[in-house]
Scaffold this motif. Structure first.
Motif, mmCIF file in Angstrom:
data_model
loop_
_atom_site.group_PDB
_atom_site.id
_atom_site.type_symbol
_atom_site.label_atom_id
_atom_site.label_comp_id
_atom_site.label_asym_id
_atom_site.label_seq_id
_atom_site.Cartn_x
_atom_site.Cartn_y
_atom_site.Cartn_z
ATOM 1 N N PHE A 317 29.642 -24.913 20.151
ATOM 2 C CA PHE A 317 29.586 -25.891 21.255
ATOM 3 C C PHE A 317 30.694 -25.594 22.275
ATOM 4 O O PHE A 317 30.489 -25.671 23.488
ATOM 5 N N LEU A 318 31.871 -25.239 21.757
ATOM 6 C CA LEU A 318 33.015 -24.966 22.639
ATOM 7 C C LEU A 318 32.738 -23.728 23.508
ATOM 8 O O LEU A 318 32.996 -23.718 24.717
ATOM 9 N N THR A 319 32.191 -22.709 22.874
ATOM 10 C CA THR A 319 31.851 -21.486 23.598
ATOM 11 C C THR A 319 30.836 -21.788 24.699
ATOM 12 O O THR A 319 30.947 -21.313 25.833
ATOM 13 N N ASP A 320 29.856 -22.616 24.344
ATOM 14 C CA ASP A 320 28.811 -22.930 25.326
ATOM 15 C C ASP A 320 29.394 -23.699 26.516
ATOM 16 O O ASP A 320 29.006 -23.468 27.666
ATOM 17 N N TYR A 321 30.328 -24.588 26.233
ATOM 18 C CA TYR A 321 30.990 -25.313 27.337
ATOM 19 C C TYR A 321 31.671 -24.309 28.272
ATOM 20 O O TYR A 321 31.505 -24.356 29.500
ATOM 21 N N LEU A 322 32.404 -23.360 27.675
ATOM 22 C CA LEU A 322 33.121 -22.372 28.494
ATOM 23 C C LEU A 322 32.152 -21.501 29.293
ATOM 24 O O LEU A 322 32.456 -21.061 30.399
ATOM 25 N N GLU A 323 30.981 -21.269 28.721
ATOM 26 C CA GLU A 323 30.015 -20.382 29.386
ATOM 27 C C GLU A 323 29.105 -21.132 30.350
ATOM 28 O O GLU A 323 28.130 -20.567 30.863
ATOM 29 N N GLY A 324 29.373 -22.431 30.550
ATOM 30 C CA GLY A 324 28.612 -23.176 31.559
ATOM 31 C C GLY A 324 27.428 -23.949 31.005
ATOM 32 O O GLY A 324 26.485 -24.239 31.760
ATOM 33 N N ASP A 325 27.441 -24.279 29.708
ATOM 34 C CA ASP A 325 26.372 -25.092 29.090
ATOM 35 C C ASP A 325 25.000 -24.436 29.267
ATOM 36 O O ASP A 325 24.061 -25.042 29.818
ATOM 37 N N ILE A 326 24.907 -23.223 28.787
ATOM 38 C CA ILE A 326 23.655 -22.492 28.999
ATOM 39 C C ILE A 326 22.791 -22.400 27.746
ATOM 40 O O ILE A 326 21.623 -22.024 27.823
ATOM 41 N N TYR A 327 23.332 -22.744 26.595
ATOM 42 C CA TYR A 327 22.577 -22.542 25.357
ATOM 43 C C TYR A 327 21.982 -23.850 24.831
ATOM 44 O O TYR A 327 20.771 -24.011 24.731
ATOM 45 N N PHE A 328 22.843 -24.805 24.501
ATOM 46 C CA PHE A 328 22.373 -26.091 23.976
ATOM 47 C C PHE A 328 21.973 -26.985 25.150
ATOM 48 O O PHE A 328 22.679 -27.029 26.153
ATOM 49 N N LYS A 329 20.867 -27.717 24.974
ATOM 50 C CA LYS A 329 20.498 -28.677 26.027
ATOM 51 C C LYS A 329 21.600 -29.716 26.156
ATOM 52 O O LYS A 329 22.092 -30.223 25.141
ATOM 53 N N THR A 330 21.963 -30.043 27.392
ATOM 54 C CA THR A 330 22.933 -31.126 27.597
ATOM 55 C C THR A 330 22.324 -32.144 28.552
ATOM 56 O O THR A 330 21.492 -31.796 29.392
ATOM 57 N N HIS A 331 22.754 -33.394 28.393
ATOM 58 C CA HIS A 331 22.206 -34.472 29.224
ATOM 59 C C HIS A 331 23.294 -35.159 30.042
ATOM 60 O O HIS A 331 23.030 -36.111 30.754
ATOM 61 N N ARG A 332 24.528 -34.713 29.880
ATOM 62 C CA ARG A 332 25.621 -35.259 30.692
ATOM 63 C C ARG A 332 26.767 -34.241 30.703
ATOM 64 O O ARG A 332 26.806 -33.328 29.865
ATOM 65 N N ASP A 333 27.703 -34.451 31.631
ATOM 66 C CA ASP A 333 28.855 -33.553 31.726
ATOM 67 C C ASP A 333 29.670 -33.621 30.440
ATOM 68 O O ASP A 333 29.794 -34.693 29.835
ATOM 69 N N CYS A 334 30.245 -32.530 30.093
ATOM 70 C CA CYS A 334 31.183 -32.451 28.968
ATOM 71 C C CYS A 334 30.560 -32.826 27.615
ATOM 72 O O CYS A 334 31.295 -33.086 26.655
ATOM 73 N N GLN A 335 29.251 -32.845 27.526
ATOM 74 C CA GLN A 335 28.623 -33.207 26.249
ATOM 75 C C GLN A 335 28.978 -32.184 25.160
ATOM 76 O O GLN A 335 29.215 -32.547 24.010
ATOM 77 N N ASN A 336 29.059 -30.923 25.559
ATOM 78 C CA ASN A 336 29.430 -29.911 24.559
ATOM 79 C C ASN A 336 30.875 -30.058 24.090
ATOM 80 O O ASN A 336 31.202 -29.698 22.963
ATOM 81 N N VAL A 337 31.725 -30.594 24.958
ATOM 82 C CA VAL A 337 33.112 -30.848 24.526
ATOM 83 C C VAL A 337 33.120 -32.005 23.531
ATOM 84 O O VAL A 337 33.781 -31.946 22.494
ATOM 85 N N ASP A 338 32.355 -33.046 23.837
ATOM 86 C CA ASP A 338 32.273 -34.178 22.902
ATOM 87 C C ASP A 338 31.715 -33.720 21.556
ATOM 88 O O ASP A 338 32.200 -34.126 20.503
ATOM 89 N N ARG A 339 30.702 -32.878 21.618
ATOM 90 C CA ARG A 339 30.128 -32.363 20.357
ATOM 91 C C ARG A 339 31.187 -31.563 19.586
ATOM 92 O O ARG A 339 31.304 -31.689 18.366
ATOM 93 N N THR A 340 31.954 -30.767 20.308
ATOM 94 C CA THR A 340 33.005 -29.978 19.656
ATOM 95 C C THR A 340 34.003 -30.898 18.957
ATOM 96 O O THR A 340 34.383 -30.680 17.800
ATOM 97 N N ARG A 341 34.425 -31.922 19.692
ATOM 98 C CA ARG A 341 35.456 -32.820 19.140
ATOM 99 C C ARG A 341 34.959 -33.493 17.869
ATOM 100 O O ARG A 341 35.718 -33.663 16.910
#
Ligand code: ADP
Ligand code: GN1
Ligand code: MG
Length: 377
Positions: A317-341
């Protein structure tokens, strides 16, 4: 939404198409539930577009799925089970006889019989659900032990190679293409402190201490259908990553998704912790169906796998956030960071509870007998 009616017509579904809507909460594919009028009844089917940015070779992937679903259905049929298309995913072929349909844009579509009177859950509510979900994934592993023929294709190479996942994180930090690394300093530090664990299972496998078997590799809670009345785990779904793997990958992802009652992207971290009653339920559920096939080392490593796989998904999830949220579907900003946490909080909690977790696995591993699901009602 794309023209689902046009897609639907490419499949050998009997009946008249009525409507379709996006369905489920998967992070990867585009899934639709479609209604048909069939002989005076209303029935549903699942139409799914495979994410070809993630799965680069859809034909091999479909070949894996055809082989595994046929194998599972054959077993159910020969055991006299009257519900073969409810207990194993059943593909509906395209009108040209293929297992999937390629549209003019190059998207690959497939159709499954809809499993009715059952549901997937995004979070567990009680120990019975955790027990039943884990039991179903264990049974799935067990039933695929004797899959004959050539090795299944690795639909995503190195999918659970935690070292490779860690290296991908390092590359993403170095590239920092979206200038986001500055927002996640603590998470990066958390990851770096745990680099020492990433090779453990790989080394055990290389040393011949853990066997390669066919595994599901994506055993999150919402990839198993639970019966509406009994909560029994009746059908394992989302078979895109069924391929050679380690039993521990599957157990680890169950621990990640079936022990916490908070959502995967919960922002209030005080709500996130692995419940030990849930951990005991998944351990017993999993061992009740597959325990007799596991080696001593596999059972010993179950507590470790819980934190390793949770860590691994966290760094993805952290990698995807850094790469611009291109892999996992996201529905809001920083969702991949929240998932990481959330994943990292779970990792930390597993570390803190290592003694308890180890005792639970040791006790359940000694019994290894099938435990009645009544104990978990
Ligand atoms: P993804 O790879 O995007 O996670 P899934 O194959 O898991 O896609 O499907 C997404 C969701 O659709 C599942 O979590 C489940 O709720 C629902 N689903 C998938 N297949 C079926 C089916 N055959 N019957 C009923 N629901 C299904
Ligand atoms: C994805 O497809 P889905 O939503 O069941 C992902 C898993 C992750 C999971 C995290 C092919 O699963 O590996 O663990 O999200 N699937 C793929 O929730 O990458
Ligand atoms: Mg899924």
């Amino acid at each position: 939404m794309c023209d689902l009616k046009m897609i639907a017509e490419r499949f050998d579904v009997r009946g008249d198409f009525l409507s379709a809507e996006p369905y489920g909460s998967g992070h990867i594919n585009d899934t639709y539930a479609a209604w048909y009028r069939q002989g005076g009844r209303l029935v549903r089917y699942i139409h799914q577009r495979i994410n070809h940015a993630v799965f680069k070779d859809p034909d091999s992937l479909m070949d894996n799925i055809v082989r595994t679903t046929r194998h599972l259905q054959h077993k159910l049929r020969t055991s006299g089970d009257p519900e073969t298309t409810r207990k194993a995913l059943a593909l509906v072929p395209a009108i040209d006889g293929n297992s999937c349909y390629r549209d003019e844009k190059g998207n690959t579509w497939r159709t499954y019989i809809f499993i009715e009177n059952a549901r997937t859950l995004d979070q567990v509510l009680n120990v019975k659900q955790a027990y039943e979900a884990a039991r179903a994934f264990g049974r799935f592993q067990k039933e695929l032990r004797d899959l004959s023929g050539r090795r299944l294709v690795e639909t995503i190479p190195n999918f659970h190679n935690t070292r490779a996942r860690f290296n991908a994180l390092i590359s993403a930090i170095e590239a920092d293409a979206f200038n986001r690394a500055c927002n996640i300093k603590q998470e990066i530090e958390f990851a770096f402190q745990r680099e020492g664990i990433v090779d453990t299972l790989i080394k055990l496998q290389q040393g011949g201490q853990i066997p390669e078997i066919v595994t599901h590799n994506d055993t999150k809670l919402n990839n198993v259908m639970l019966d509406d009345e009994t909560s029994e785990g009746i059908c394992v779904i989302d078979l895109d990553t069924v391929m050679p793997g380690l039993s521990l990958y599957d157990f680890g992802d169950m621990a990640r998704t079936m022990t916490s009652t908070a959502p995967e992207d919960e922002r209030d971290l005080s709500r996130v912790h692995p419940r030990m009653d849930m951990f005991e339920a998944i351990t017993r559920g999993y061992l009740s169906s597959v325990g007799d096939l596991l080696t001593k080392t596999e059972i010993e490593q179950m507590p470790f796998a819980a934190r390793l796989i949770t860590f691994e998904i966290g760094i993805r999830f952290l990698t995807d956030y850094l790469e611009g949220d291109i892999y996992f579907k996201t529905h809001r900003d920083c969702q991949n960071v929240d998932r990481t946490r959330v994943q990292f909080k779970l990792v930390q909690s597993f570390e803190e509870r290592e003694d308890v977790v180890t005792k639970i696995v040791a006790a359940a591993g000694q019994q290894r007998d099938p435990v009645s699901s009544e104990n978990w009602g």
